[in-house]
Design a protein around this motif. Structure first.
Motif, PDB file in Angstrom:
ATOM      1  N   ALA A   5     -30.958  -3.736  13.848  1.00  0.00           N
ATOM      2  CA  ALA A   5     -30.008  -3.952  14.952  1.00  0.00           C
ATOM      3  C   ALA A   5     -30.726  -3.796  16.292  1.00  0.00           C
ATOM      4  CB  ALA A   5     -28.854  -2.964  14.852  1.00  0.00           C
ATOM      5  N   ILE A  18     -25.529  -8.427  15.850  1.00  0.00           N
ATOM      6  CA  ILE A  18     -24.135  -7.969  15.721  1.00  0.00           C
ATOM      7  C   ILE A  18     -23.890  -7.343  14.347  1.00  0.00           C
ATOM      8  CG2 ILE A  18     -21.726  -8.739  15.678  1.00  0.00           C
ATOM      9  CD1 ILE A  18     -22.512 -10.819  17.786  1.00  0.00           C
ATOM     10  N   SER A  19     -24.332  -8.048  13.293  1.00  0.00           N
ATOM     11  CA  SER A  19     -24.096  -7.511  11.949  1.00  0.00           C
ATOM     12  C   SER A  19     -24.888  -6.224  11.734  1.00  0.00           C
ATOM     13  CB  SER A  19     -24.438  -8.540  10.881  1.00  0.00           C
ATOM     14  OG  SER A  19     -25.771  -8.946  11.014  1.00  0.00           O
ATOM     15  N   LEU A  59     -25.684  -3.923  13.969  1.00  0.00           N
ATOM     16  CA  LEU A  59     -25.061  -2.776  14.652  1.00  0.00           C
ATOM     17  C   LEU A  59     -23.904  -2.221  13.823  1.00  0.00           C
ATOM     18  CD1 LEU A  59     -24.797  -3.363  18.501  1.00  0.00           C
ATOM     19  CD2 LEU A  59     -25.942  -1.517  17.289  1.00  0.00           C
ATOM     20  N   TYR A  60     -23.101  -3.130  13.277  1.00  0.00           N
ATOM     21  CA  TYR A  60     -21.994  -2.636  12.455  1.00  0.00           C
ATOM     22  C   TYR A  60     -22.528  -1.976  11.184  1.00  0.00           C
ATOM     23  CZ  TYR A  60     -17.633  -1.919  10.262  1.00  0.00           C
ATOM     24  OH  TYR A  60     -16.572  -1.303   9.668  1.00  0.00           O
ATOM     25  N   GLY A  61     -23.587  -2.612  10.632  1.00  0.00           N
ATOM     26  CA  GLY A  61     -24.215  -2.048   9.442  1.00  0.00           C
ATOM     27  C   GLY A  61     -24.725  -0.647   9.705  1.00  0.00           C
ATOM     28  N   PHE A  90     -23.534   1.511  11.751  1.00  0.00           N
ATOM     29  CA  PHE A  90     -22.398   2.434  11.802  1.00  0.00           C
ATOM     30  C   PHE A  90     -21.918   2.808  10.391  1.00  0.00           C
ATOM     31  CE2 PHE A  90     -17.830   3.328  12.042  1.00  0.00           C
ATOM     32  CZ  PHE A  90     -17.856   4.385  12.931  1.00  0.00           C
ATOM     33  N   THR A  91     -21.722   1.782   9.546  1.00  0.00           N
ATOM     34  CA  THR A  91     -21.174   2.088   8.217  1.00  0.00           C
ATOM     35  C   THR A  91     -22.158   2.874   7.356  1.00  0.00           C
ATOM     36  OG1 THR A  91     -21.810  -0.095   7.522  1.00  0.00           O
ATOM     37  CG2 THR A  91     -19.501   0.221   7.976  1.00  0.00           C
ATOM     38  N   TYR A  92     -23.457   2.561   7.476  1.00  0.00           N
ATOM     39  CA  TYR A  92     -24.434   3.323   6.695  1.00  0.00           C
ATOM     40  C   TYR A  92     -24.543   4.760   7.222  1.00  0.00           C
ATOM     41  CZ  TYR A  92     -26.015  -0.298   3.553  1.00  0.00           C
ATOM     42  OH  TYR A  92     -26.065  -1.227   2.545  1.00  0.00           O
TER      43      TYR A  92
END
Lengths: 103, 345
Positions: free
Chosen positions: B65, B232-233, B235-237, B239-241
């Motif tokens: 990210a 974008i993907s 950054l979200y990844g 967060f979830t990890y």
């Protein structure tokens, strides 16, 4: 108005479908319970103090830890981007235009 | 040598930090040049450095990210990012990934999902590699015949046929320089999303050729736009990890420092490379990735890691060479240009 509708629809799709992106990012994490060993980190300076804070957050409030991870990654990425931009501008290279030649 | 060892507070391991910088640098260079995250390159590298596997994927995701952010900023200045196209594609990508993930769930219930996924991945990579080399062969033939377009000779031009589909709404993508039905990028990103979701990868490896061959992006724009999506993907990844507790944030920062330098080199190198130069190097990377998966399938794990790391080293050296050679030539031209102007005055 149409643009606004498009933005709202894209925004909603992003909010609803985003989790799938990350889930598809790699293998499923195994069901391990990991605890950061804070006994090893001594608060001798700001760096270690912050490390201690992150490790504590990891152990006690994973959401706070996740927010820190995301925000710090983004901030560090942007900061490095600007820093590199500044350094590259000193090289004298033209960094704003390029010709597209395929073959 | 103690100063070269760094304690990772979350994972609880001591790591040789120059190794992390080196991995970040290499992946930053390659990712900036090809327009992809490069998760397939980082994981074996982290593993060799002694990183616990549980942390490798999440750490990799966060690093990707940040790295994509640096690369996107640079590509954006060159005008290589079509934000409108990127946003339209995100919709299709996410819906596709959701469907792909559901297919995996169904297969999981039926059993033997891992082997199926792995062989589909190998087949897909073989197809992409064939596509890239066949395209190059066709472009070379056309060039010999003198069939050269605005940006030079082109091999596969499937996108020209797809652009003839006029289902509304029609959209103009300024940076990419074409107008087509909005359903074309949405469908292409949906299909690549399904494959990415099914295979459990970020998708840059599939999206980049789709942008070039199906949507009709010039290679440079495909690289920049894909990186915008990866950012974008990623950054979200991240967060979830992190929520799953699978990120070693200190390692992310160390890797990012190397990646920021590599990303500049990789991105600026695209300026001096022809589109087909990027495509061929990409094809070789895909081919090596495919062979490494086959080796893993037959339990030759060490050989697979050596092949991946060797590929990273060679491609990285090739990109650095392009960048340095191009920069020297540009600066030399500037200097001689200035000298001519001075002589005239």
């Amino acid at each position: 108005m149409r643009k606004l509708q498009l933005v709202v629809i894209i925004g909603l799709m992003v909010a609803v479908l985003m989790p799938s992106l990350a889930l598809a990012g790699g293998d499923k994490a195994s069901a391990l319970i990991v605890v950061a060993d804070t006994r090893v980190i001594t608060e001798t300076d700001y760096y270690h103090g912050f490390m201690r804070y992150l490790a504590d957050a990891y152990n006690t409030n994973i959401v706070v830890f996740a927010i820190w991870c995301t925000v710090l990654t983004a901030l560090y990425g942007v900061a490095l981007g600007f820093l590199m931009d500044f350094l590259m501008s000193k090289t004298g290279l033209d960094l704003k235009s390029r010709k597209i030649i395929e073959h | 040598m103690d100063w070269m060892i760094m304690y990772m507070p979350i994972a609880g391991v001591k790591i040789f930090w120059p190794g992390l910088v080196l991995i970040g640098f290499a992946v930053g260079t390659i990712g900036g040049f090809f327009g992809m995250g490069g998760a397939w390159m980082v994981t074996p590298g982290l593993n060799i450095l002694g990183f616990p596997m549980a942390f490798a994927i999440g750490t990799d995701m966060a690093h990707i990210a940040g790295k994509s952010m640096v690369s996107t900023m640079r590509h954006s200045k060159f005008g290589n990012v079509d934000y409108k196209l990127g946003l339209v594609m995100i919709v299709g990508t996410m819906a596709g990934i959701e469907v792909g993930a559901q297919i995996v769930m169904v297969l999981e219930r039926l059993g033997s999902v891992e082997s199926v996924v792995r062989w589909v991945y190998v087949g897909l990579l073989a197809l992409i590699a064939w596509l890239v080399f066949y395209d190059y062969y066709k472009a070379t033939q056309k060039k010999k015949q003198g069939d050269v377009g605005e940006h030079g000779a082109e091999g596969i031009t499937w996108y020209k046929t797809l652009h003839k589909i006029k289902i509304p709404p029609m959209m103009h993508f300024k940076a990419a320089g074409f107008t087509c039905s909005a359903w074309l990028p949405i469908t292409a990103s949906f299909v690549t999303g399904v494959l990415a979701g099914f295979l459990g990868i970020g998708g840059g490896l599939i999206r980049m050729p789709a942008l070039v061959y199906l949507i009709g992006c010039p290679t440079h724009i495909a690289v920049g736009t894909d990186l915008f999506e990866v950012m974008i993907s990623g950054l979200y990844g991240a967060f979830t990890y992190a929520i799953k507790g699978r990120i070693e944030i200190v390692a992310v920062f160390v890797m990012l420092t190397g990646a920021a330098i590599g990303a500049q080199i990789g991105t600026v190198a695209t300026k001096y490379a022809k589109g087909y130069g990027i495509r061929i190097a990409f094809g070789i990377a895909v081919l090596c990735c495919m062979i490494s998966i086959v080796l893993k399938e037959f339990k030759f794990n060490q050989a697979a890691a050596v092949l991946i790391l060797g590929t990273i080293g060679v491609i990285c050296a090739y990109i650095v060479k392009i960048m340095i050679q191009g920069a020297i030539e540009e600066l030399h031209e500037k200097k001689s240009g200035n000298a001519t102007v001075k002589a005239v005055h």
